[in-house]
Design a protein around this motif. Structure first.
Motif, PDB file in Angstrom:
ATOM      1  N   ARG A 116      67.883  56.052  94.459  1.00  0.00           N
ATOM      2  CA  ARG A 116      69.401  56.013  94.519  1.00  0.00           C
ATOM      3  C   ARG A 116      69.580  55.227  96.032  1.00  0.00           C
ATOM      4  O   ARG A 116      70.700  54.502  96.031  1.00  0.00           O
ATOM      5  CB  ARG A 116      69.967  57.524  94.637  1.00  0.00           C
ATOM      6  CG  ARG A 116      71.693  57.399  94.747  1.00  0.00           C
ATOM      7  CD  ARG A 116      72.384  58.587  94.229  1.00  0.00           C
ATOM      8  NE  ARG A 116      72.149  58.806  92.921  1.00  0.00           N
ATOM      9  CZ  ARG A 116      72.742  58.254  91.989  1.00  0.00           C
ATOM     10  NH1 ARG A 116      73.771  57.449  92.109  1.00  0.00           N
ATOM     11  NH2 ARG A 116      72.615  58.466  90.543  1.00  0.00           N
ATOM     12  N   THR A 117      68.973  55.671  97.027  1.00  0.00           N
ATOM     13  CA  THR A 117      69.103  55.021  98.381  1.00  0.00           C
ATOM     14  C   THR A 117      68.871  53.662  98.209  1.00  0.00           C
ATOM     15  O   THR A 117      69.603  52.801  98.813  1.00  0.00           O
ATOM     16  CB  THR A 117      68.145  55.767  99.292  1.00  0.00           C
ATOM     17  OG1 THR A 117      68.597  57.134  99.586  1.00  0.00           O
ATOM     18  CG2 THR A 117      68.579  54.962 100.785  1.00  0.00           C
ATOM     19  N   HIS A 144      63.964  60.655  92.778  1.00  0.00           N
ATOM     20  CA  HIS A 144      65.278  60.061  92.475  1.00  0.00           C
ATOM     21  C   HIS A 144      66.224  59.817  93.582  1.00  0.00           C
ATOM     22  O   HIS A 144      66.821  58.655  93.508  1.00  0.00           O
ATOM     23  CB  HIS A 144      66.083  60.994  91.389  1.00  0.00           C
ATOM     24  CG  HIS A 144      67.281  60.658  90.909  1.00  0.00           C
ATOM     25  ND1 HIS A 144      67.225  59.872  89.941  1.00  0.00           N
ATOM     26  CD2 HIS A 144      68.504  60.514  91.507  1.00  0.00           C
ATOM     27  CE1 HIS A 144      68.489  59.187  89.589  1.00  0.00           C
ATOM     28  NE2 HIS A 144      69.368  59.977  90.547  1.00  0.00           N
ATOM     29  N   SER A 145      66.423  60.594  94.503  1.00  0.00           N
ATOM     30  CA  SER A 145      67.026  60.271  96.054  1.00  0.00           C
ATOM     31  C   SER A 145      66.474  59.153  96.524  1.00  0.00           C
ATOM     32  O   SER A 145      67.573  58.229  97.064  1.00  0.00           O
ATOM     33  CB  SER A 145      67.126  61.522  96.597  1.00  0.00           C
ATOM     34  OG  SER A 145      65.970  61.742  97.317  1.00  0.00           O
ATOM     35  N   ASP A 154      67.412  62.925  88.176  1.00  0.00           N
ATOM     36  CA  ASP A 154      68.167  63.804  88.993  1.00  0.00           C
ATOM     37  C   ASP A 154      68.210  65.253  88.759  1.00  0.00           C
ATOM     38  O   ASP A 154      67.731  65.629  87.582  1.00  0.00           O
ATOM     39  CB  ASP A 154      69.329  63.237  89.465  1.00  0.00           C
ATOM     40  CG  ASP A 154      70.558  63.193  88.064  1.00  0.00           C
ATOM     41  OD1 ASP A 154      70.006  63.881  86.915  1.00  0.00           O
ATOM     42  OD2 ASP A 154      71.463  62.496  88.159  1.00  0.00           O
ATOM     43  N   GLU A 186      63.600  65.303  92.066  1.00  0.00           N
ATOM     44  CA  GLU A 186      64.860  65.002  92.778  1.00  0.00           C
ATOM     45  C   GLU A 186      64.756  64.145  93.858  1.00  0.00           C
ATOM     46  O   GLU A 186      65.341  63.286  94.154  1.00  0.00           O
ATOM     47  CB  GLU A 186      65.399  66.272  92.835  1.00  0.00           C
ATOM     48  CG  GLU A 186      66.835  66.208  93.690  1.00  0.00           C
ATOM     49  CD  GLU A 186      67.923  65.337  92.906  1.00  0.00           C
ATOM     50  OE1 GLU A 186      68.900  65.034  93.726  1.00  0.00           O
ATOM     51  OE2 GLU A 186      67.698  65.169  91.937  1.00  0.00           O
ATOM     52  N   TRP A 187      63.517  64.471  94.784  1.00  0.00           N
ATOM     53  CA  TRP A 187      63.351  63.638  96.012  1.00  0.00           C
ATOM     54  C   TRP A 187      63.148  62.220  95.507  1.00  0.00           C
ATOM     55  O   TRP A 187      63.696  61.259  96.047  1.00  0.00           O
ATOM     56  CB  TRP A 187      61.937  64.184  96.578  1.00  0.00           C
ATOM     57  CG  TRP A 187      61.829  63.314  97.842  1.00  0.00           C
ATOM     58  CD1 TRP A 187      62.578  63.326  99.020  1.00  0.00           C
ATOM     59  CD2 TRP A 187      60.512  62.470  97.862  1.00  0.00           C
ATOM     60  NE1 TRP A 187      61.792  62.062  99.761  1.00  0.00           N
ATOM     61  CE2 TRP A 187      60.600  61.695  99.133  1.00  0.00           C
ATOM     62  CE3 TRP A 187      59.643  62.066  96.860  1.00  0.00           C
ATOM     63  CZ2 TRP A 187      59.734  60.899  99.532  1.00  0.00           C
ATOM     64  CZ3 TRP A 187      58.596  61.228  97.246  1.00  0.00           C
ATOM     65  CH2 TRP A 187      58.546  60.595  98.601  1.00  0.00           C
ATOM     66  N   ARG A 239      57.209  64.687  98.916  1.00  0.00           N
ATOM     67  CA  ARG A 239      58.298  64.765 100.108  1.00  0.00           C
ATOM     68  C   ARG A 239      58.016  65.085 101.491  1.00  0.00           C
ATOM     69  O   ARG A 239      58.055  64.505 102.185  1.00  0.00           O
ATOM     70  CB  ARG A 239      59.560  65.893  99.521  1.00  0.00           C
ATOM     71  CG  ARG A 239      60.475  65.693 100.531  1.00  0.00           C
ATOM     72  CD  ARG A 239      61.717  66.323  99.966  1.00  0.00           C
ATOM     73  NE  ARG A 239      63.008  66.055 100.705  1.00  0.00           N
ATOM     74  CZ  ARG A 239      64.112  66.424 100.321  1.00  0.00           C
ATOM     75  NH1 ARG A 239      64.393  66.784  99.178  1.00  0.00           N
ATOM     76  NH2 ARG A 239      65.050  65.915 101.051  1.00  0.00           N
TER      77      ARG A 239
END
Length: 505
Positions: free
Chosen positions: A244-245, A240-241, A209, A237-238, A159
């Motif tokens: 998701r975007t 995954h985010s 997530d 989590e990053w 990240r």
């Protein structure tokens, strides 16, 4: 532009409604006994599969097709769908494909994937865009020394590596470059194949997530042999985010171009490489010495291919009768409601859908015509409507004349904020529960729970759903679940804390 008009067909008179309905019901019953539950595509049964390695199956179970380098698997979801629905498959998916390959010759000299004649294709699926964004390079450049970092190039985390001045450069590339190209590709597919049904199949989740990450993560140190998981725990989590975007932006692109979208992020949330409890649908990173990663690394495994095929089949199946048409009762005050029949503008052929109350005829939409109803046109839908009186005990239904499939409509409480449910009866005691969430007017979905005789079935809250598959039609996210409804069962939706319910049957 807002259009309102009323058409009364000379063969349909209010006094003849009951007799017309009886005849229609008899015809529907006969049709239902003769028809099989097959999806409604265009007149052709041709199926064109477009996509990258997530669609090919990376040669799991062997390779098929004229080009072995494309790594098409006989277990891929296109192969499953063609077999399940008896379609003539043109499988042009190829490992490593990018969006430009849909309409242009690829860098390897392969012809455009969308080269089939328009009149031969009734269904198109598309799984692509990950290579344009650089999924593979992001993963391979984020390998870590330990669960707490750093990654191999010295950055504290992946990240951090991809964030500059508070801006995520992966998301910036997605927003500025990849999604516009993705939407343009869908728009050209729509004009090239105007009669085909187009379904975008979203990627299975790679990373979990926070809610589905095991305590302590899944870190496995970097070696040159075997399956490994060398990622910083906080990067999961990053990653995954970011995915998701991608999912959100690609879904909106599908909405904007009249295509459908199948998201797998929610339904497969506990089936990532780093799974808290579920069976992984994605293969781990596996290295073979200095030759690098295997083709199956971070791609759907056999279970993932099967799950994707089942999800695509479920997304296609519920449209066999209504083809995305839905009804609802919007409250006007007291016992007055606006009956609404909402038709996606992307439909090229509208089935014969009749509305009734307690068996009495109310109105019909048939092709481009409509009877005893008014019409208004939106960006993505046409709504046919009229004001009716609904009192306790009344049953309002929509029914497809061709095969008798029906929706039972119930008044919509204010607390649902436009979220509506319906049961699409598919035969016997089998139904598909559908929860429709408007995406153009509702930004936060209330907590809506489905129950059968008070027993929990599933629920939707915010951007999350449990025990439901997600797809989309223009203007809506549609959550679906196959359910069994026996005589006497009562299926409801309720909003937590309000006590308000929709009764669906």
């Amino acid at each position: 532009m807002h259009a309102t008009r009323r058409i009364v067909h000379p063969a349909v008179r209010r006094g003849r409604g009951a007799r017309w309905l009886a005849a229609a019901s008899a015809s529907a019953a006969l049709a239902a006994s003769l028809l099989t539950a097959a999806p409604a595509f265009a007149a052709s049964n041709g199926y064109l599969a477009l996509g990258d390695s997530y669609a090919t199956g990376q040669a799991i179970g062997g390779a098929k097709g004229a080009d072995p380098a494309c790594l098409q698997s006989p277990a891929s979801y296109p192969s499953q769908i063609a077999a399940d629905f008896g379609l003539a498959l043109t499988d042009n998916t190829c490992s490593g494909a990018v969006l430009d390959d849909v309409f242009s010759t690829s860098s390897a000299g392969r012809p455009p994937q969308a080269g089939a004649p328009a009149d031969s294709i009734g269904l198109i699926t598309l799984s692509m865009g990950g290579n344009d964004l650089g999924f593979r390079s992001v993963l391979t450049n984020c390998l870590a020394v330990s669960a707490t970092g750093p990654i191999t190039d010295g950055a504290a985390s992946c990240r951090e590596k991809h964030t500059s001045g508070g801006v995520d450069d992966i998301v910036q590339k997605l927003t500025n470059e990849v999604t516009p190209k993705f939407e343009a590709t869908l728009a050209k597919l729509r004009t090239t194949y105007p009669k085909a049904r187009i379904l975008v199949v979203g990627y299975l989740p790679l990373m979990p997530d926070a809610a589905h990450t095991p305590a302590g993560g899944c870190f496995q140190k970097l070696t040159l042999q075997g399956a490994i998981f060398p990622f910083v725990t906080t990067d999961l989590e990053w990653m995954h985010s970011v995915q998701r975007t991608v999912d959100v932006q690609f879904q909106q692109a599908a909405e904007n171009t009249g295509a459908e979208y199948l998201s797998q992020l929610t339904t497969a949330a506990d089936h990532t490489v780093c799974s808290a409890s579920g069976q992984p649908y994605i293969g781990s990173l596996e290295l073979r010495g200095l030759s690098g990663a295997t083709p199956q690394s971070f791609h759907p495994n056999a279970a993932g291919l099967k799950a994707t095929g089942q999800a695509v089949a479920a997304a296609l199946q519920p449209r066999d009768a209504f083809q995305g048409i839905r009804g609802q009762l919007a409250p006007l005050g007291g016992d007055q409601y606006q009956l609404q029949i909402i038709v996606p503008r992307s439909l090229t052929s509208v089935p014969d859908v009749a509305a009734t109350k307690n068996g009495e005829y109310l109105g019909t939409v048939k092709g481009s015509e409509y009877y005893y109803l008014y019409q208004r046109t939106g960006a993505a839908t046409r709504t046919y409507y009229n004001t009716i009186t609904v009192t306790p005990g009344d049953q309002v239904e929509l029914r497809v004349h061709q095969n008798g499939t029906r929706q039972v409509l119930t008044p919509l409480p204010d607390s649902f904020q436009g979220v509506t449910g319906q049961l699409v009866h598919t035969g016997g005691t089998s139904s598909v529960l559908e929860i429709w969430v408007p995406i153009n007017t509702l930004y936060t979905t209330p907590g809506v729970t489905a129950r059968n005789n008070g027993h929990y079935l599933s629920h939707v809250a915010g951007e999350h759903a449990w025990y439901l598959s997600l797809s989309s039609v223009p203007g809506y996210r549609v959550y679906r679940q196959a359910v069994t409804v026996n005589p006497g069962d009562v299926v409801t939706l309720d909003v937590g804390g309000t006590g308000e319910k929709q009764t669906l049957n």
